[in-house]
Write an enzyme that holds these catalytic residues in place. Structure first.
Site, mmCIF file in Angstrom:
data_model
loop_
_atom_site.group_PDB
_atom_site.id
_atom_site.type_symbol
_atom_site.label_atom_id
_atom_site.label_comp_id
_atom_site.label_asym_id
_atom_site.label_seq_id
_atom_site.Cartn_x
_atom_site.Cartn_y
_atom_site.Cartn_z
ATOM 1 N N LYS A 39 -1.828 -8.006 7.892
ATOM 2 C CA LYS A 39 -2.181 -8.985 8.032
ATOM 3 C C LYS A 39 -2.743 -10.247 6.726
ATOM 4 O O LYS A 39 -2.282 -9.179 6.179
ATOM 5 C CB LYS A 39 -4.118 -8.918 8.902
ATOM 6 C CG LYS A 39 -4.865 -8.101 7.738
ATOM 7 C CD LYS A 39 -6.589 -7.746 7.847
ATOM 8 C CE LYS A 39 -7.204 -7.181 7.388
ATOM 9 N NZ LYS A 39 -8.568 -7.950 7.204
ATOM 10 N N TYR A 267 -4.849 -30.857 -18.627
ATOM 11 C CA TYR A 267 -6.748 -30.948 -18.634
ATOM 12 C C TYR A 267 -7.750 -30.547 -19.299
ATOM 13 O O TYR A 267 -7.647 -29.818 -18.691
ATOM 14 C CB TYR A 267 -6.986 -31.235 -16.276
ATOM 15 C CG TYR A 267 -5.495 -31.329 -15.425
ATOM 16 C CD1 TYR A 267 -5.144 -33.388 -15.783
ATOM 17 C CD2 TYR A 267 -5.020 -31.057 -14.520
ATOM 18 C CE1 TYR A 267 -4.322 -33.591 -14.635
ATOM 19 C CE2 TYR A 267 -3.847 -31.704 -13.645
ATOM 20 C CZ TYR A 267 -3.677 -33.008 -13.856
ATOM 21 O OH TYR A 267 -2.142 -33.668 -12.840
HETATM 22 C C1 LIG Z 1 -11.485 -3.589 10.406
HETATM 23 C C2 LIG Z 1 -10.018 -3.055 9.390
HETATM 24 N N1 LIG Z 1 -9.712 -1.907 9.048
HETATM 25 C C3 LIG Z 1 -8.944 -2.130 7.673
HETATM 26 C C4 LIG Z 1 -8.268 -2.758 7.040
HETATM 27 C C5 LIG Z 1 -8.281 -2.162 5.796
HETATM 28 O O1 LIG Z 1 -8.892 -2.063 4.492
HETATM 29 P P1 LIG Z 1 -7.803 -2.022 2.912
HETATM 30 O O2 LIG Z 1 -6.962 -2.793 2.860
HETATM 31 O O3 LIG Z 1 -9.142 -1.358 2.408
HETATM 32 O O4 LIG Z 1 -7.055 -0.636 3.597
HETATM 33 C C6 LIG Z 1 -9.098 -4.124 6.859
HETATM 34 C C7 LIG Z 1 -9.056 -5.204 6.043
HETATM 35 O O5 LIG Z 1 -9.493 -5.457 5.649
HETATM 36 C C8 LIG Z 1 -9.958 -4.190 7.902
HETATM 37 O O6 LIG Z 1 -10.672 -5.427 8.287
#
Ligand SMILES: Cc1ncc(COP(=O)(O)O)c(C=O)c1O
Length: 379
Positions: A39, A267
């Site tokens: 993501k 700045y």
């Molecule tokens: C539901 C869920 N599972 C897994 C993960 C992965 O987490 P990590 O990056 O700590 O492995 C996330 C990340 O935010 C998440 O929201």
């Protein structure tokens, strides 16, 4: 904008991603699936490139937050199962069904809507039930797991493929709270089994739990941060597991000026030179994800030397005080990553910014071209 001419770029090492995937595969049982979380554009590394590198080296699932992210992957030819982790608006449901995205469910009305769409399109939508065991964000309470799942299994066009929970204490995995959540999830699973509701994929572990708590692995682990080579607890590595940061950030010097003592920089004039010195300008700023917090705090590597970022970070430029070092226009500075024996890490940035490394890489903006490389050297 011709991105290839911009003297700013992020280099993403596919070999490091493949290496990290292999390290996680080594940590989990052969029958445990590895879901790689891509993501937010692969935590800033590029979702598609990360997905491809991960699937080629041992991952079998992908996760995204938004269905739009899943659709992008499908359009680029990714056929692997994709779980949408995030919460959805009604308008986002149909694309999940048409693009065979697996949906996180915890709201009855939304599950019914998915069922109606699937029936209309004569398709089956696969869902994973999310149980809230203590994150306080998304999910059904443990006590409702059985009724909710039983209801889902009666909905036409819906296949309950998974059940999962998410830990709230990713960076304190040995704390009591994760054990409390684990136990709550165990209760939900026990109740589902007692009600003869068999769900093939049970999962709970993020990077931290995968690394530090092997008894959370279950049927699948969901790993994000670790795949990019970063540790949720920077000081806590796992013996025998070496992760390689996959992303480096570079900029070339576009201006160098000799200034006298007492010259104000940037700045707010928060930095005033205390001796005659040279100030080099790098054409990257907070518009690219270099946080303002790095001004007068962070540093860059140039010519194997650390130089401080002086004055406020501006939208498009930062200034570094290079003293009497013979820096020239065109010289390459490393903002994140290694040079010779030293490296500026995302964890250092996180310290400077008062945040976590997740935010550091996600913040590197779309103005920064990503260059994909295949390095074999260990860094
Ligand atoms: C539901 C869920 N599972 C897994 C993960 C992965 O987490 P990590 O990056 O700590 O492995 C996330 C990340 O935010 C998440 O929201």
């Amino acid at each position: 904008m011709n991105q290839l001419t911009r003297p700013v770029w992020a280099e993403v090492d596919r070999a490091a991603i493949a290496h990290n995937v292999a390290e996680f595969r080594r940590l989990i049982d052969t029958d445990c699936q590895l879901m790689v979380v891509v993501k937010s554009d692969g935590y800033g590394h590029g979702d598609l490139e990360t997905a491809r590198a991960a699937l080629a080296s041992g991952a079998s699932w992908l996760a995204v937050a938004l269905p739009e992210e899943g659709v992008r992957l499908r359009r680029s030819g990714i056929a692997a199962p994709i779980l949408v982790l995030g919460s959805l608006a009604a308008e986002q449901l149909e694309m999940c069904v048409t693009k065979d995205l697996v949906v996180t469910v915890y709201q009855w009305e939304q599950a019914q809507a998915l069922s109606r769409i699937a029936s209309r399109l004569q398709k089956t939508v696969r869902v994973h039930v999310k149980v809230d065991t203590g994150m306080g964000r998304l999910g059904i309470p443990v006590e409702q797991a059985v009724d909710f799942t039983a209801g889902l299994q009666r909905l036409p066009g819906v296949e309950v493929q998974g059940v999962f929970t998410h830990f709230a204490t990713a960076d304190q995995p040995l704390g009591e709270y994760v054990r409390f959540q684990q136990q709550r999830f165990g209760e939900a699973l026990k109740q589902l089994t007692a009600a003869r509701l068999r769900i093939p994929l049970r999962h709970s572990a993020n990077t931290a739990a995968t690394l530090y708590l092997p008894d959370t692995h279950m049927d699948m682990v969901r790993v994000g941060l670790g795949i990019y080579g970063l540790l949720p607890i920077p000081s806590k590595s796992v013996p025998g597991v070496s992760l390689k940061p996959a992303l480096s950030l570079f900029a070339r010097v576009t201006s160098v000026r000799r200034v006298s003592a007492g010259t104000a920089i940037s700045y707010g004039t928060s930095y005033v030179t205390w001796r005659e010195t040279s100030i080099a300008v790098l054409p990257i700023g907070y518009g690219d994800g270099v946080s303002r917090q790095l001004g007068n705090r962070g540093c860059v590597l140039l010519d194997e030397t650390r130089f401080p970022i002086v004055g406020h970070v501006t939208m498009d430029h930062i200034m570094i005080d290079v003293g009497d070092h013979p820096v020239q226009i065109g010289d390459e500075a490393v903002l994140l990553g290694g040079q010779a024996a030293d490296a500026v890490t995302a964890d250092e940035w996180a310290d400077w910014m008062g945040t976590i490394s997740y935010e550091v890489t996600c913040m590197i903006g779309s103005r920064v071209p990503r260059v994909y490389v295949q390095r074999t050297d260990a860094r």
